[in-house]
Motif scaffolding. Structure first.
Motif, PDB file in Angstrom:
ATOM      1  N   ASP A 207       0.516  51.640  18.414  1.00  0.00           N
ATOM      2  CA  ASP A 207       0.887  51.189  19.951  1.00  0.00           C
ATOM      3  C   ASP A 207       0.015  52.342  20.473  1.00  0.00           C
ATOM      4  OD1 ASP A 207       2.261  51.867  21.693  1.00  0.00           O
ATOM      5  OD2 ASP A 207       4.049  52.142  21.365  1.00  0.00           O
ATOM      6  N   LYS A 209       1.934  54.994  23.144  1.00  0.00           N
ATOM      7  CA  LYS A 209       3.576  55.510  23.426  1.00  0.00           C
ATOM      8  C   LYS A 209       2.567  56.034  25.307  1.00  0.00           C
ATOM      9  CE  LYS A 209       5.801  55.456  19.829  1.00  0.00           C
ATOM     10  NZ  LYS A 209       6.745  55.004  18.674  1.00  0.00           N
ATOM     11  N   GLY A 221       7.332  52.964  27.006  1.00  0.00           N
ATOM     12  CA  GLY A 221       8.125  52.037  25.934  1.00  0.00           C
ATOM     13  C   GLY A 221       6.703  51.014  25.183  1.00  0.00           C
ATOM     14  N   TYR A 264      11.364  48.095  11.057  1.00  0.00           N
ATOM     15  CA  TYR A 264      10.515  48.953  11.889  1.00  0.00           C
ATOM     16  C   TYR A 264       9.931  50.770  11.429  1.00  0.00           C
ATOM     17  CZ  TYR A 264       7.365  50.294  16.250  1.00  0.00           C
ATOM     18  OH  TYR A 264       6.846  51.701  17.383  1.00  0.00           O
ATOM     19  N   ASN A 280      12.980  51.224  13.825  1.00  0.00           N
ATOM     20  CA  ASN A 280      13.571  50.578  15.144  1.00  0.00           C
ATOM     21  C   ASN A 280      13.897  48.509  14.024  1.00  0.00           C
ATOM     22  OD1 ASN A 280      13.151  51.593  17.373  1.00  0.00           O
ATOM     23  ND2 ASN A 280      10.957  51.341  16.556  1.00  0.00           N
ATOM     24  N   ARG A 282      13.685  46.010  14.576  1.00  0.00           N
ATOM     25  CA  ARG A 282      13.714  44.650  15.523  1.00  0.00           C
ATOM     26  C   ARG A 282      11.950  44.684  15.232  1.00  0.00           C
ATOM     27  NH1 ARG A 282      11.373  47.741  19.797  1.00  0.00           N
ATOM     28  NH2 ARG A 282      12.079  49.292  19.721  1.00  0.00           N
ATOM     29  N   GLY A 284       8.381  45.578  17.518  1.00  0.00           N
ATOM     30  CA  GLY A 284       7.393  46.601  17.705  1.00  0.00           C
ATOM     31  C   GLY A 284       7.186  45.571  19.051  1.00  0.00           C
ATOM     32  N   ASP A 285       7.733  46.096  20.610  1.00  0.00           N
ATOM     33  CA  ASP A 285       7.138  45.966  21.876  1.00  0.00           C
ATOM     34  C   ASP A 285       5.938  46.845  22.165  1.00  0.00           C
ATOM     35  OD1 ASP A 285       6.233  44.484  24.293  1.00  0.00           O
ATOM     36  OD2 ASP A 285       8.520  44.045  25.040  1.00  0.00           O
ATOM     37  N   PRO A 286       4.935  46.914  22.354  1.00  0.00           N
ATOM     38  CA  PRO A 286       3.946  45.486  22.120  1.00  0.00           C
ATOM     39  C   PRO A 286       2.965  45.649  21.225  1.00  0.00           C
ATOM     40  CG  PRO A 286       2.700  47.569  23.446  1.00  0.00           C
ATOM     41  CD  PRO A 286       3.869  48.086  23.011  1.00  0.00           C
ATOM     42  N   GLU A 287       3.605  45.742  19.914  1.00  0.00           N
ATOM     43  CA  GLU A 287       2.688  45.839  18.966  1.00  0.00           C
ATOM     44  C   GLU A 287       2.627  43.884  18.694  1.00  0.00           C
ATOM     45  OE1 GLU A 287       5.135  47.882  19.573  1.00  0.00           O
ATOM     46  OE2 GLU A 287       4.773  49.676  17.870  1.00  0.00           O
TER      47      GLU A 287
HETATM   48  N1  GLY Z   1       6.087  50.240  20.971  1.00  0.00           N
HETATM   49  C1  GLY Z   1       7.443  50.706  19.967  1.00  0.00           C
HETATM   50  C2  GLY Z   1       8.525  50.320  20.632  1.00  0.00           C
HETATM   51  O1  GLY Z   1       8.546  48.851  20.406  1.00  0.00           O
HETATM   52  O2  GLY Z   1       9.651  50.951  20.492  1.00  0.00           O
END
Ligand code: GLY
Ligand code: AMP
Length: 414
Positions: A207, A209, A221, A264, A280, A282, A284-287
């Motif tokens: 990512d 960041k 994010g 994650y 995390n 869940r 990842g966003d944007p992964e």
């Molecule tokens: N890309 C970092 C996150 O989803 O926390």
């Protein structure tokens, strides 16, 4: 299979895109979804953070599997309520989601499980934390709870560290403060799809960041991501997962909270090996956006097997090529994103190798306008990271809105 996807970001758009290709899908719904997701499936106006409403909706639609995208519904107990109602759910219960929701709890689990991580001291007394921070100097100061990316300060001096303690203690998430040894090295995202005991690895992702090119500016994010990342591959990746995913699954199961969802691990690759910075609960966003483009197998049966606690295989997910996702953000992101700006150039042809995933967008009459900080993730897949990167940037350039900002160096050093 009848599937309900919870969430409304680009991560969920990418999941909806991938799931809608599954031969085992009968019908897909999303709650609440977004403009991009609405083009793929039916969106229902249900709040993912209201467990009773989600259960009622899932029953009404005779849903076979619920996939939870973001962390907030997990912390609210949506997955617990669904499981209690007998509905298969991909996403951990509240007890497992605490690994993301409380950094002190994550440290406690890591210590019990023997996971390599930075040495930390935990405080509930602000004066004591401030005094220790002043004495420690170059230290990382963290608020215990979720703070939307504003809960971590990497301090260079005792004075900075003390000031960070005092300002983080003001946040609702800062009732407990962690002081953590400063590590260095590249950061990567290791994500495993877990059935409570066993797991299948997604390829390693990275990512970006910080807001600006060269990793400058404030934390966000995430401004872009790519996969696979070659910093850990094959046996090295398997070893990193054996050290950071497997023992946490065992420890959570031992505590009676088997983790069925995406775990994650945010890793820093230090000279002494991979160390966990955070977990995390869940994807990842944007992964997830590039990850969904490279996964080359039917994801739906894998998510259902995780939800049911019996993955038939523990092989890493099969992948094809590489993908790069570039986030287009609005003016003022992350502090004060502007909204309501018309977006032009969204009509370019999409394909299996090129997708524009929606996050902060809204339909107003015939127009699509910005409705949040991270607006779109432009994502391309190709044989190599370099080719995917060129394709993603070529597709991003014609998409225009007032104040549009994106990093130009996503995956540049891959
Ligand atoms: N890309 C970092 C996150 O989803 O926390
Ligand atoms: P976190 O939310 O814990 O992942 O922290 C946010 C960011 O702060 C990470 O992506 C790192 O860049 C940085 N960070 C967190 N912990 C450390 C650490 N122990 N040493 C150095 N940098 C860190």
């Amino acid at each position: 299979m009848r599937v309900l996807l919870l969430g409304s970001g680009a991560r969920e758009h990418a999941l909806a895109w991938k799931l809608s290709q599954s031969p085992s899908l009968t019908k897909l719904w999303a709650a609440p979804g977004n403009v991009g997701i609405a083009a793929l499936c039916e969106c229902v106006a249900v709040d993912p953070c209201a467990p009773d409403e989600v259960v009622a909706c899932a029953k009404r639609l005779a849903i076979d599997l619920v996939v939870v995208g973001p962390e907030a519904p997990l912390m609210e107990g949506t997955a617990d309520a669904l499981r209690a109602a007998g509905i298969d759910t991909f996403g951990p219960g509240r007890a497992g989601a605490r690994i993301e929701g409380s950094k002190a709890f994550a440290k406690e689990v890591m210590a019990a499980a023997g996971v390599p991580t930075a040495r930390a001291e935990i405080f509930t007394d602000v004066a004591a934390a401030a005094a220790r921070a002043r004495a420690w100097g170059a230290v990382v100061v963290k608020a215990d709870g979720l703070a939307a990316g504003k809960g971590v300060v990497v301090a260079d001096s005792g004075a900075d560290a003390e000031a960070a303690v005092r300002s983080l203690a003001e946040l609702p998430a800062g009732k407990t403060i962690l002081l953590e040894e400063r590590l260095s090295g590249p950061e990567v995202s290791l994500i495993a799809l877990c059935d409570g005991e066993r797991y299948r690895l997604l390829p390693l992702a990275q990512d970006h960041k910080r807001l600006l090119d060269g990793d400058l500016g404030p934390n966000t994010g995430g401004m872009g991501a790519f996969a696979p990342c070659s910093l850990l591959e094959g046996q090295d990746l398997a070893r990193a997962a054996a050290a950071t995913i497997a023992p946490v699954l065992s420890e959570l199961a031992r505590r009676g909270a088997p983790f069925r969802g995406a775990l994650y691990a945010g890793l820093m690759l230090t000279a002494g090996g991979p160390m966990v910075l955070e977990y995390n609960a869940r994807l990842g966003d944007p992964e997830t956006q590039p990850l969904m483009m490279v996964v080359d197998e039917d994801l739906l049966p894998v998510l259902r097997a995780c939800a049911r606690g019996r993955l038939p295989s523990v092989d890493p997910l099969r992948t094809r090529g590489a993908a790069v996702g570039v986030v287009l953000a609005s003016r003022g992101y992350p502090q004060a994103p502007s909204t309501g700006d018309a977006i032009a150039g969204l009509n370019a042809a999409a394909s299996a190798d090129l997708q524009v995933f929606h996050a902060g967008t809204k339909r107003v009459g015939a127009e699509i306008v910005t409705a949040g900080g991270r607006v779109l993730t432009v994502c391309a897949r190709a044989a190599t990271v370099a080719a995917a990167r060129s394709a993603a940037y070529a597709a991003a350039a014609p998409i225009a809105f007032a104040g549009r900002h994106y990093r130009k160096d996503v995956a540049a050093h891959a």
